[in-house]
Enzyme design. Structure first.
Site, PDB file in Angstrom:
ATOM      1  N   LYS A  59       0.836  -1.212   0.000  1.00 41.35           N
ATOM      2  CA  LYS A  59       0.000   0.000   0.000  1.00 41.35           C
ATOM      3  C   LYS A  59       0.873   1.265   0.000  1.00 41.35           C
ATOM      4  O   LYS A  59       0.653   2.176  -0.776  1.00 41.35           O
ATOM      5  CB  LYS A  59      -0.916   0.040   1.243  1.00 41.35           C
ATOM      6  N   ARG A  83      -9.312   0.570   9.240  1.00 42.92           N
ATOM      7  CA  ARG A  83      -8.926  -0.806   9.526  1.00 42.92           C
ATOM      8  C   ARG A  83     -10.013  -1.547  10.297  1.00 42.92           C
ATOM      9  O   ARG A  83      -9.825  -2.712  10.628  1.00 42.92           O
ATOM     10  CB  ARG A  83      -7.647  -0.816  10.356  1.00 42.92           C
ATOM     11  N   ARG A 101      11.957  -6.260   5.247  1.00 40.06           N
ATOM     12  CA  ARG A 101      11.643  -4.878   4.859  1.00 40.06           C
ATOM     13  C   ARG A 101      12.535  -3.885   5.611  1.00 40.06           C
ATOM     14  O   ARG A 101      12.814  -4.047   6.793  1.00 40.06           O
ATOM     15  CB  ARG A 101      10.173  -4.608   5.195  1.00 40.06           C
ATOM     16  N   ARG A 147      11.598  -1.684  11.124  1.00 41.09           N
ATOM     17  CA  ARG A 147      10.554  -1.373  12.107  1.00 41.09           C
ATOM     18  C   ARG A 147      10.512  -2.468  13.160  1.00 41.09           C
ATOM     19  O   ARG A 147      10.610  -3.644  12.837  1.00 41.09           O
ATOM     20  CB  ARG A 147       9.195  -1.283  11.395  1.00 41.09           C
ATOM     21  N   ARG A 169      -0.111  -9.170  13.576  1.00 37.76           N
ATOM     22  CA  ARG A 169      -0.664  -8.147  12.666  1.00 37.76           C
ATOM     23  C   ARG A 169      -1.506  -8.791  11.571  1.00 37.76           C
ATOM     24  O   ARG A 169      -2.530  -8.261  11.174  1.00 37.76           O
ATOM     25  CB  ARG A 169       0.469  -7.319  12.061  1.00 37.76           C
TER      26      ARG A 169
HETATM   27  P1  AMP Z   1       1.118   0.487   9.524  1.00 40.78           P
HETATM   28  O1  AMP Z   1       2.281   1.433   9.418  1.00 40.78           O
HETATM   29  O2  AMP Z   1      -0.036   0.888   8.674  1.00 40.78           O
HETATM   30  O3  AMP Z   1       1.529  -0.946   9.317  1.00 40.78           O
HETATM   31  O4  AMP Z   1       0.594   0.586  11.034  1.00 40.78           O
HETATM   32  C1  AMP Z   1       1.438   0.269  12.116  1.00 40.78           C
HETATM   33  C2  AMP Z   1       0.613   0.111  13.369  1.00 40.78           C
HETATM   34  O5  AMP Z   1      -0.054   1.343  13.662  1.00 40.78           O
HETATM   35  C3  AMP Z   1      -0.496  -0.928  13.296  1.00 40.78           C
HETATM   36  O6  AMP Z   1      -0.040  -2.237  13.565  1.00 40.78           O
HETATM   37  C4  AMP Z   1      -1.432  -0.413  14.374  1.00 40.78           C
HETATM   38  O7  AMP Z   1      -0.946  -0.676  15.676  1.00 40.78           O
HETATM   39  C5  AMP Z   1      -1.347   1.095  14.175  1.00 40.78           C
HETATM   40  N1  AMP Z   1      -2.340   1.578  13.183  1.00 40.78           N
HETATM   41  C6  AMP Z   1      -2.092   2.160  11.980  1.00 40.78           C
HETATM   42  N2  AMP Z   1      -3.224   2.508  11.366  1.00 40.78           N
HETATM   43  C7  AMP Z   1      -4.238   2.125  12.198  1.00 40.78           C
HETATM   44  C8  AMP Z   1      -5.651   2.192  12.119  1.00 40.78           C
HETATM   45  N3  AMP Z   1      -6.271   2.715  11.058  1.00 40.78           N
HETATM   46  N4  AMP Z   1      -6.363   1.713  13.176  1.00 40.78           N
HETATM   47  C9  AMP Z   1      -5.766   1.211  14.260  1.00 40.78           C
HETATM   48  N5  AMP Z   1      -4.436   1.084  14.378  1.00 40.78           N
HETATM   49  C10 AMP Z   1      -3.669   1.548  13.371  1.00 40.78           C
END
Ligand code: AMP
Length: 224
Positions: A19, A94, A133, A166, A177
């Protein structure tokens, strides 16, 4: 580009589906901002703000941050001037609750959703992508140790920022996740399909091929 309409897009898909990578390419081509709730919250954590303190432990374990917090952060960002001609939401919504809150807000602002691009990738491929990654600290561009190496090891091709792994890209957290994605986020595929907003792409192809498919979808959405 002749952009008569707003491009209000959502990129949906499991972690590691591509994404962020695709969103960055779309930003360059269509000149609309990428809004990654993950990036917004990582920035909040790094800044040591009170919101950062609240979201830290959820993010570390791979759980979702509670809807009220993430909705507040997202709506605040969406109200910025640079979102007037459109935006790409990367990692939001999400949950069905987040999708409903977004719907309400977009209706209120008369900014209808253009479409939702869902990227489908098998779990085994995602685990491999995420463990290898590396991310740029500055622009959050994403690399892979084997398949998408930077020109100089440890350095971002785009902005020369430092690359890092990360913490939540560890195998144990990745499994959680993915479970969270299947349990809480994948129902959104049905949610947007019912609203006739869903466009599915196979995310297990070369980056350029996926990009070209997404551009075709966007160009159709954007045509008068
Ligand atoms: P990402 O960078 O999109 O993989 O997000 C990393 C982490 O941020 C996720 O595993 C969640 O803990 C939190 N997170 C990001 N976006 C959301 C969302 N829309 N709702 C809830 N938690 C989020």
């Amino acid at each position: 580009m002749s952009s008569k309409r707003n491009l209000n897009l959502i990129f949906l898909g499991p972690p590691g589906a591509g994404k962020g990578t695709q969103a960055k390419m779309i930003v360059d081509k269509y000149n609309i901002p990428q809004i990654s709730t993950g990036d917004l919250m990582r920035a909040a954590v790094s800044s040591g703000s009170s919101i950062g303190d609240k979201v830290k432990s959820f993010m570390a374990s791979g759980a979702l941050v509670p809807d009220d917090l993430v909705i507040e952060i997202l709506l605040d960002r969406l109200s910025s001037d640079d979102c007037r001609d459109g935006f790409i939401l990367d990692g939001f919504p999400r949950t069905v609750g987040q999708a409903e809150a977004l719907d309400q807000q977009l209706n209120k602002k008369q900014m209808p959703l253009s479409g939702v691009v869902a990227m489908m990738v098998p779990d085994g491929v995602l685990t491999d992508r995420l463990t290898a990654r590396r991310i740029c600290r500055q622009c959050s561009a994403s690399y892979h140790l084997e398949y998408l190496k930077p020109k100089i090891e440890g350095v971002c091709d785009r902005c020369q920022g430092e690359l890092y792994q990360r913490k939540d890209d560890s195998e144990e957290v990745i499994l959680n996740r993915l479970k969270v994605y299947h349990d809480q986020t994948s129902p959104l595929i049905d949610f947007y399909q019912k609203r006739k907003k869903l466009y599915t792409v196979d995310g297990n192809k070369k980056i350029e091929m996926i990009f070209s498919e997404i551009c075709d979808i966007i160009d159709k959405l954007n045509s008068p």
